[in-house]
Design a protein around this motif. Structure first.
Motif, PDB file in Angstrom:
ATOM      1  N   VAL A 315       0.842  -1.202   0.000  1.00 40.30           N
ATOM      2  CA  VAL A 315       0.000   0.000   0.000  1.00 40.30           C
ATOM      3  C   VAL A 315       0.872   1.244   0.000  1.00 40.30           C
ATOM      4  CG1 VAL A 315      -1.810   1.283   1.210  1.00 40.30           C
ATOM      5  CG2 VAL A 315      -1.831  -1.229   1.232  1.00 40.30           C
ATOM      6  N   VAL A 316       0.522   2.177  -0.866  1.00 38.79           N
ATOM      7  CA  VAL A 316       1.161   3.490  -0.938  1.00 38.79           C
ATOM      8  C   VAL A 316       0.098   4.536  -0.635  1.00 38.79           C
ATOM      9  CG1 VAL A 316       2.197   5.198  -2.486  1.00 38.79           C
ATOM     10  CG2 VAL A 316       2.924   2.804  -2.589  1.00 38.79           C
ATOM     11  N   HIS A 317       0.435   5.512   0.183  1.00 36.05           N
ATOM     12  CA  HIS A 317      -0.509   6.580   0.521  1.00 36.05           C
ATOM     13  C   HIS A 317       0.088   7.922   0.123  1.00 36.05           C
ATOM     14  CE1 HIS A 317      -3.602   8.230   3.660  1.00 36.05           C
ATOM     15  NE2 HIS A 317      -4.067   8.250   2.438  1.00 36.05           N
ATOM     16  N   LEU A 318      -0.663   8.682  -0.685  1.00 40.53           N
ATOM     17  CA  LEU A 318      -0.253  10.004  -1.138  1.00 40.53           C
ATOM     18  C   LEU A 318      -1.288  11.009  -0.641  1.00 40.53           C
ATOM     19  CD1 LEU A 318       0.687   9.126  -4.839  1.00 40.53           C
ATOM     20  CD2 LEU A 318       2.161   9.088  -2.815  1.00 40.53           C
ATOM     21  N   ALA A 319      -0.832  12.103  -0.023  1.00 38.84           N
ATOM     22  CA  ALA A 319      -1.747  13.055   0.597  1.00 38.84           C
ATOM     23  C   ALA A 319      -1.279  14.485   0.341  1.00 38.84           C
ATOM     24  CB  ALA A 319      -1.853  12.792   2.100  1.00 38.84           C
ATOM     25  N   LEU A 331       2.527   0.820   5.412  1.00 37.66           N
ATOM     26  CA  LEU A 331       2.748   1.449   4.110  1.00 37.66           C
ATOM     27  C   LEU A 331       4.088   1.025   3.520  1.00 37.66           C
ATOM     28  CD1 LEU A 331       1.562   5.100   4.898  1.00 37.66           C
ATOM     29  CD2 LEU A 331       0.229   3.235   3.894  1.00 37.66           C
ATOM     30  N   ALA A 332       4.052   0.756   2.210  1.00 37.49           N
ATOM     31  CA  ALA A 332       5.293   0.483   1.492  1.00 37.49           C
ATOM     32  C   ALA A 332       6.002   1.774   1.120  1.00 37.49           C
ATOM     33  CB  ALA A 332       4.996  -0.332   0.228  1.00 37.49           C
ATOM     34  N   ALA A 333       5.231   2.850   0.987  1.00 33.34           N
ATOM     35  CA  ALA A 333       5.800   4.159   0.670  1.00 33.34           C
ATOM     36  C   ALA A 333       4.711   5.197   0.908  1.00 33.34           C
ATOM     37  CB  ALA A 333       6.286   4.232  -0.779  1.00 33.34           C
ATOM     38  N   SER A 334       5.120   6.456   1.022  1.00 36.48           N
ATOM     39  CA  SER A 334       4.176   7.559   1.156  1.00 36.48           C
ATOM     40  C   SER A 334       4.852   8.828   0.684  1.00 36.48           C
ATOM     41  CB  SER A 334       3.693   7.713   2.601  1.00 36.48           C
ATOM     42  OG  SER A 334       4.774   8.064   3.445  1.00 36.48           O
ATOM     43  N   ALA A 335       4.035   9.788   0.316  1.00 31.93           N
ATOM     44  CA  ALA A 335       4.542  11.105  -0.065  1.00 31.93           C
ATOM     45  C   ALA A 335       3.422  12.099   0.143  1.00 31.93           C
ATOM     46  CB  ALA A 335       5.014  11.127  -1.521  1.00 31.93           C
ATOM     47  N   CYS A 336       3.780  13.353   0.399  1.00 34.75           N
ATOM     48  CA  CYS A 336       2.761  14.372   0.591  1.00 34.75           C
ATOM     49  C   CYS A 336       3.249  15.693   0.009  1.00 34.75           C
ATOM     50  CB  CYS A 336       2.413  14.531   2.069  1.00 34.75           C
ATOM     51  SG  CYS A 336       3.787  15.075   3.100  1.00 34.75           S
ATOM     52  N   GLY A 337       2.284  16.551  -0.268  1.00 31.38           N
ATOM     53  CA  GLY A 337       2.568  17.854  -0.848  1.00 31.38           C
ATOM     54  C   GLY A 337       1.494  18.217  -1.839  1.00 31.38           C
ATOM     55  N   ASP A 338       1.712  19.284  -2.568  1.00 32.71           N
ATOM     56  CA  ASP A 338       0.780  19.683  -3.612  1.00 32.71           C
ATOM     57  C   ASP A 338       0.535  18.488  -4.538  1.00 32.71           C
ATOM     58  OD1 ASP A 338      -0.330  22.252  -5.260  1.00 32.71           O
ATOM     59  OD2 ASP A 338       0.510  20.741  -6.616  1.00 32.71           O
ATOM     60  N   LEU A 339      -0.735  18.082  -4.663  1.00 30.72           N
ATOM     61  CA  LEU A 339      -1.004  16.814  -5.338  1.00 30.72           C
ATOM     62  C   LEU A 339      -0.763  16.870  -6.843  1.00 30.72           C
ATOM     63  CD1 LEU A 339      -4.062  15.441  -3.327  1.00 30.72           C
ATOM     64  CD2 LEU A 339      -1.692  14.624  -3.322  1.00 30.72           C
ATOM     65  N   THR A 340      -0.818  18.048  -7.451  1.00 30.43           N
ATOM     66  CA  THR A 340      -0.412  18.144  -8.856  1.00 30.43           C
ATOM     67  C   THR A 340       1.066  17.796  -8.992  1.00 30.43           C
ATOM     68  OG1 THR A 340      -2.103  19.764  -9.477  1.00 30.43           O
ATOM     69  CG2 THR A 340      -0.096  19.717 -10.806  1.00 30.43           C
ATOM     70  N   LEU A 341       1.886  18.339  -8.116  1.00 29.28           N
ATOM     71  CA  LEU A 341       3.321  18.043  -8.155  1.00 29.28           C
ATOM     72  C   LEU A 341       3.594  16.579  -7.822  1.00 29.28           C
ATOM     73  CD1 LEU A 341       4.677  21.243  -6.349  1.00 29.28           C
ATOM     74  CD2 LEU A 341       4.387  20.858  -8.809  1.00 29.28           C
ATOM     75  N   VAL A 342       2.861  16.033  -6.855  1.00 28.04           N
ATOM     76  CA  VAL A 342       3.053  14.629  -6.494  1.00 28.04           C
ATOM     77  C   VAL A 342       2.698  13.718  -7.672  1.00 28.04           C
ATOM     78  CG1 VAL A 342       2.200  12.760  -5.030  1.00 28.04           C
ATOM     79  CG2 VAL A 342       2.700  14.996  -4.020  1.00 28.04           C
ATOM     80  N   LEU A 343       1.524  13.920  -8.254  1.00 31.01           N
ATOM     81  CA  LEU A 343       1.054  13.018  -9.322  1.00 31.01           C
ATOM     82  C   LEU A 343       1.886  13.169 -10.591  1.00 31.01           C
ATOM     83  CD1 LEU A 343      -2.768  13.416  -8.700  1.00 31.01           C
ATOM     84  CD2 LEU A 343      -1.389  11.379  -8.255  1.00 31.01           C
TER      85      LEU A 343
END
Length: 572
Positions: A315-319, A331-343
């Motif tokens: 599972v990866v969680h992006l927020a 979680l296998a990985a996660s990242a957060c921030g402005d979701l346009t930049l993340v995606l």
């Protein structure tokens, strides 16, 4: 047209036309200062129910140039729900103004819903005068401690000279990731006071840069996966990342499931939208990437697959912000921030992999499951059962929905069917209570949708239980000329509770409503129109009359109480 995430509604990124922020000290009473600052933050409508403690806000709206629209409702909960839905649809904070004491406490459920849903909302409350505090003046109540547990910020603005800065802080906090509600109250004597003050300038919102290594780790995991699934939730829309989300889906070829206001990010019928194969996708996946929604009961608390000894999916969680990343799931990985930049970062990372992943076989498998589910659904969508099966209503409604329709769910069992059959064609076209599950939100949401999207279809899907919580505010729709199509699935019961109680105890209590209540007659009495339908063959014609009526119109469909939604979880 969608608004860029770092702009105010006029597109300037600074302040809206007609406000007096940033131009030097201005002399006015506190209500005028508050309205000017709210307008600079993009507010066009104030939702309220009249109360003397907040009269200065009304005067501020009336004397503004141009005046701010005031929509006065019949119950404060509707004002707060309408402001919350405005925030959801516009992605800038909506404004509710509630008088002191019971006016504020009547709005608590809507504020809690905004907190759970990440909806940008500012609620300004009246407050008993400071110069009488402690002597028992009308509705004297210290309100911020009540609101603090369900708000990003709850405070009293004590002096007239602090109002402009305090209201600016409220809107800034409510509109910043992770979005949510802010409550402020102003003592009555300070609200009426005139003062000269500098009104703050409204700037572009901050875009948080994600950690590049964390984003690349997500792309690497996708490159290793054989059966990935992408889940897009409400915050993808709220963060203005709908274009980036669709780029990732289409360019990477990722099978995708949507929930909440993520619905419509991938248009209904898109070959990579596999929501109808949800169980097969989650049970068969080896990697699930969840974006912009919590790993709560709706997503199995972040556990996917693992049945009959199989290995659960990674599972990866992006927020949009650190506080939204799951603290309970593995979680296998996660990242957060402005979701346009993340995606976009994940998409770029996939493109940079030495070997481009090929998920075509997995996608074809899920597409076959989607097709089979649609074929099974067809029988219920066209069912001529007597009493009417709830699915038949959607068989008639869905073909009549325009691409720009805003569909609002307010109910339990009946609205669960909507989640199964309604697939919006555009982002921002679906509203529901979110994980808080609060009934009674729909009428306020419908007001907001009609004001924000004046040329769009607005359809409110009511369970008969939920209808009883807010139908009086059809009076507000009529007075403010806000035509809305309401469809009530009337099974004369609290269907979401009746079946489970029978399952647990072999009987049910407190689950039945008056049989075949004429909710359409309630709407007619308040100045709208409507009809009751008992024959499935008449549903389509009734809906056509509702869409053509140009008034608040309720189609009251009598449905089969035994045709319950097949449910895998009760939310616990």
């Amino acid at each position: 047209m969608t608004q860029a995430p770092d702009q105010t509604p006029d597109g300037s990124g600074t302040q809206a036309p007609g406000d007096d922020t940033g131009t030097g000290p201005v002399e006015a009473h506190s209500g005028q200062h508050a309205v000017a600052v709210a307008r600079a933050h993009g507010v066009q409508t104030m939702f309220t129910l009249s109360g003397a403690h907040v009269f200065p806000m009304y005067d501020g709206a009336v004397t503004a140039d141009p005046p701010m629209r005031i929509v006065d409702v019949r119950h404060e909960q509707t004002a707060a729900f309408a402001a919350e839905a405005t925030g959801k649809l516009t992605r800038t904070p909506g404004l509710a103004v509630l008088t002191a004491g019971p006016g504020v406490t009547n709005g608590v459920s809507a504020i809690a819903q905004a907190q759970f849903s990440g909806s940008p909302l500012v609620v300004v409350g009246g407050r008993a005068p400071a110069n009488r505090w402690g002597s028992g003046s009308l509705q004297e109540l210290d309100q911020p401690p009540i609101l603090a547990p369900v708000s990003k910020l709850a405070r009293t603005i004590h002096g007239a000279g602090e109002v402009a800065a305090g209201i600016d802080e409220a809107f800034t906090v409510a509109g910043s990731s992770h979005r949510g509600p802010v409550f402020v109250d102003v003592p009555m004597d300070a609200f009426f006071e005139t003062t000269s003050t500098q009104r703050p300038t409204v700037g572009a919102r901050h875009r948080q840069e994600p950690d590049g290594d964390a984003v690349r780790r997500v792309a690497t995991l996708l490159g290793e996966a054989r059966r990935p699934v992408l889940v897009l939730g409400t915050d993808v829309w709220a963060d203005g990342a709908e274009d980036a989300a669709l780029r990732l889906v289409t360019e990477a070829g990722l099978p995708t499931i949507t929930n909440g206001m993520g619905r419509g990010l991938v248009p209904g019928g898109h070959p990579l939208l596999v929501t109808k194969a949800r169980s097969a996708a989650f049970n068969g996946a080896d990697l699930v990437v969840v974006v912009g929604t919590p790993l709560d009961f709706r997503l199995g608390y972040g556990v996917f697959g693992g049945k009959e000894g199989a290995t659960p999916a990674r599972v990866v969680h992006l927020a949009d912000s650190p506080g939204q990343l799951s603290a309970h799931a593995e979680l296998a990985a996660s990242a957060c921030g402005d979701l346009t930049l993340v995606l976009d970062g994940v998409r770029d990372g996939i493109a940079a992999l030495s070997r481009r992943p090929d998920w075509s076989g997995w996608v074809t498998e899920l597409q076959d499951t989607v097709k089979a589910a649609a074929e099974r659904d067809a029988a219920l969508l066209s069912a001529e059962a007597d009493p009417i099966h709830p699915a038949r209503i959607y068989g008639e409604l869905v073909p009549r929905l325009a691409d720009d329709a805003v569909v609002i769910g307010d109910g339990g069992d009946f609205v669960s069917f909507a989640g199964k059959y309604v697939e919006p064609q555009r982002p921002g076209g679906w509203l529901d209570p979110g994980p808080y599950g609060c009934l009674g939100a729909g009428l306020g949401s419908a007001m907001a949708a009609r004001l924000v999207r004046p040329s769009a279809q607005v359809v409110l899907l009511y369970g008969d239980g939920a209808a009883g919580m807010s139908l009086m505010d059809v009076d507000t729709l009529v007075r403010h000329d806000l035509p809305v199509v309401m469809v009530c699935g009337n099974n004369s019961a609290w269907g979401l509770e009746k079946g489970p109680m029978q399952m647990l105890y072999g009987y049910d209590v407190a689950a039945d409503l008056n049989p075949q209540t004429r909710y359409d007659d309630v709407v007619k009495a308040l100045g709208g129109a409507g009809e009751t339908v008992t024959d499935p063959r008449q549903i389509g014609a009734a809906l056509d009359r509702a869409f053509a009526a140009d008034v608040p119109y309720l189609v009251n469909v009598i449905t089969d109480v035994d045709a319950a939604y097949p449910r895998a979880t009760f939310g616990i």
